[in-house]
Design a protein around this motif. Structure first.
Motif, short mmCIF file in Angstrom:
data_model
loop_
_atom_site.label_atom_id
_atom_site.label_comp_id
_atom_site.label_asym_id
_atom_site.label_seq_id
_atom_site.Cartn_x
_atom_site.Cartn_y
_atom_site.Cartn_z
N GLY A 123 0.74 -1.30 0.16
CA GLY A 123 -0.09 -0.18 0.13
C GLY A 123 0.78 1.30 0.15
O GLY A 123 0.35 2.32 -0.23
N GLY B 240 -0.99 -0.61 -4.14
CA GLY B 240 -1.96 -1.02 -3.27
C GLY B 240 -2.79 0.39 -3.09
O GLY B 240 -4.04 0.46 -2.85
N ASP C 110 -6.78 0.92 -3.49
CA ASP C 110 -7.61 1.52 -2.51
C ASP C 110 -8.44 2.78 -3.14
O ASP C 110 -9.63 2.83 -2.76
CB ASP C 110 -6.86 1.92 -1.21
N GLY D 8 -7.80 -3.42 -2.30
CA GLY D 8 -7.24 -4.77 -3.10
C GLY D 8 -8.24 -5.87 -3.03
O GLY D 8 -8.83 -6.56 -4.07
N GLU E 148 -10.52 -7.32 -6.06
CA GLU E 148 -10.28 -8.97 -6.48
C GLU E 148 -11.78 -9.64 -6.48
O GLU E 148 -11.94 -10.35 -7.31
CB GLU E 148 -9.31 -9.33 -5.52
N ASN F 190 -2.54 -10.73 -4.64
CA ASN F 190 -3.77 -10.70 -5.83
C ASN F 190 -3.66 -11.87 -6.63
O ASN F 190 -2.60 -12.22 -7.04
CB ASN F 190 -3.72 -9.35 -6.39
N ASP G 33 0.44 -7.06 6.06
CA ASP G 33 1.39 -6.77 7.09
C ASP G 33 1.01 -7.63 8.32
O ASP G 33 -0.23 -7.95 8.68
CB ASP G 33 1.02 -5.23 7.75
O1 KG4 Z 1 1.74 -4.82 2.49
P1 KG4 Z 1 0.36 -4.15 3.32
O2 KG4 Z 1 -0.51 -4.75 4.16
O3 KG4 Z 1 0.77 -2.67 3.70
C1 KG4 Z 1 1.72 -1.96 3.29
O4 KG4 Z 1 2.84 -2.14 3.78
O5 KG4 Z 1 1.27 -1.16 2.74
O6 KG4 Z 1 -0.39 -3.61 1.83
C2 KG4 Z 1 -1.51 -3.13 1.97
C3 KG4 Z 1 -2.09 -2.86 0.52
C4 KG4 Z 1 -3.54 -2.29 0.37
O7 KG4 Z 1 -3.48 -1.29 -0.28
C5 KG4 Z 1 -4.33 -3.40 -0.08
O8 KG4 Z 1 -5.40 -2.85 -0.89
C6 KG4 Z 1 -3.43 -4.17 -0.88
O9 KG4 Z 1 -2.33 -4.48 -0.20
N1 KG4 Z 1 -4.05 -5.46 -0.88
C7 KG4 Z 1 -4.47 -5.98 -2.14
C8 KG4 Z 1 -4.79 -7.43 -1.93
N2 KG4 Z 1 -4.79 -7.44 -0.49
C9 KG4 Z 1 -4.23 -6.57 0.03
N3 KG4 Z 1 -4.15 -5.53 -3.37
C10 KG4 Z 1 -4.64 -6.57 -4.42
N4 KG4 Z 1 -5.29 -7.56 -4.21
C11 KG4 Z 1 -5.30 -8.07 -3.08
N5 KG4 Z 1 -5.90 -9.35 -2.83
#
Ligand code: KG4
Ligand code: ZN
Length: 363
Positions: free
Chosen positions: A148, A174, A178, A191, A195, A290, A318
């Motif tokens: 994200g 990400g 969002d 995300g 999906e 994803n 995370d």
């Molecule tokens: O790695 P993360 O949990 O936190 C950061 O370090 O930013 O990533 C969160 C991001 C969010 O923007 C969320 O929408 C995205 O990862 N995300 C996804 C999926 N699951 C989480 N994006 C696309 N498809 C998914 N299944």
């Protein structure tokens, strides 16, 4: 993996954004890594009301959740604090207030129990998430980190030796998920919402831009990303479709968006791997969960003869297990503990992660 003279058990805290998490991870010389506890108190529902993360709420919730999570992690692991060898916490990058809660809690636990403290770079945590799977990749490899807050292509020469090759010049992938989800009236985080509905959509219905970043001297940066044009294209398309048709093709819009993001990430990563003659590609971070992206990346890597390692879906978003895994990697490379005076850094590049260790804190 180097031989360790004794078992090592790390208790790690992750609070860089909107997940409060605590994990206990052990490495035994003969049995490898064992995740003893992995606890998360997600704040997603609370932030969803506001359409995104509210930093003040995030810090307050971390403060409330951590004492319980530490107790639960110890209980789940069947261990007591006396069995812990090292305390680790994310100290950069992320939301300043949130990082502070985790870092202060970690340093307090370490001081109270006379344990070494390791400050961990969140992106090194994401990188280490791939080592939690049975078949862990050995450097050198190319890392695609898609979350994200970050979209980066990093050459991992070794753990601790990083070179950023590509990055997003505006939104992270990400973040684009969002923001586009909000446009489509879907809940945060975008995300998983995109999906879910894009399964019933046509990914080829709408042609969307792939966002290139121009070089001042002409041409494009081959490994960089830009998602702001795509976001604007989605806004225009959504507005015109809302006006012109009775039926709003939400599923097709979501699928077309997801498809183009996946194509961009796959194409640029593979071009980078080819140009750098990297045989192995590793993909981590929230967006790496994803399905369409995982499938497309797997297929293209197979066609190109690139070995692909994907972080397990459970460890893409995370979590504290990945922070503990990064700490174990640092312990294996025999770094000095971090200073108890180490602060937090909301913006700190992965290349600077080595500075987190030793008696002189960089911040
Ligand atoms: O790695 P993360 O949990 O936190 C950061 O370090 O930013 O990533 C969160 C991001 C969010 O923007 C969320 O929408 C995205 O990862 N995300 C996804 C999926 N699951 C989480 N994006 C696309 N498809 C998914 N299944
Ligand atoms: Zn993250």
């Amino acid at each position: 993996m180097r031989y360790l003279p004794k078992n090592q058990t790390v208790l790690a805290l992750e609070t860089s954004c909107d997940e409060s998490a605590v994990a206990v991870l052990t490495i035994e010389p003969l049995n490898g890594m064992q995740l003893m506890a992995n606890c998360i108190a997600s704040q997603v529902d609370e932030h969803a009301k506001w359409g995104g993360v509210v930093p003040e709420i995030a810090s307050r919730r971390h403060l409330e959740s951590l004492p319980f999570l530490v107790e639960k992690a110890l209980f789940d692991s069947g261990l007591s604090i006396g069995d812990i060898d090292t305390i680790a916490a994310t100290v950069a990058p992320g939301l300043a207030g949130s990082l502070l809660i985790g870092s202060l809690t970690g340093r307090t636990l370490a001081a109270l129990h006379d344990l070494p403290f390791l400050g961990i770079h969140h992106l090194e945590g994401h990188l280490a998430s791939v080592t939690l799977s049975a078949n862990s990749p050995k450097p050198p490899f190319l890392l695609l980190l898609v979350s994200g807050g970050h979209t980066e292509l990093i050459e991992v020469v070794d753990f601790g030796k990083y070179k950023r090759i590509g990055r997003s010049h505006d939104d992270a992938a990400g973040e684009a998920f969002d923001k586009v989800a909000r446009l489509l009236g879907l809940p945060y985080p975008g995300g998983p919402s995109i999906e879910k509905i894009s399964r019933d959509g046509d990914p080829k219905r709408f042609k969307l831009p792939k966002g290139r970043v121009s070089r001042p001297e002409g041409g494009f940066y081959p490994y960089d990303f830009s998602f702001s044009g795509l976001k604007t294209a989605m806004l225009r398309l959504t507005q015109s479709l809302e006006k012109s048709s009775d039926f709003f093709p939400k599923e097709d819009l979501a699928a077309s968006f997801e498809q183009v993001v996946a194509e961009v990430l796959v194409e640029r990563s593979l071009k980078c791997a080819e140009d750098l003659k990297m045989e192995t590609l590793v993909m981590v971070g929230g967006v790496a969960a994803n399905k369409r992206l995982r499938k497309m990346m797997s297929q293209r890597c197979l066609e190109k003869g690139v070995n692909l390692h994907l972080a397990s879906k459970d460890f893409c978003t995370d979590n504290a297990a990945m922070i503990a895994a990064a700490a174990l990697i640092r312990i294996q490379s025999e770094v000095e503990p971090s200073s108890m005076k180490l602060g937090v850094a909301p913006r700190w590049r992965l290349e600077q992660a080595n500075l987190l260790y030793g008696p002189n804190p960089p911040f």
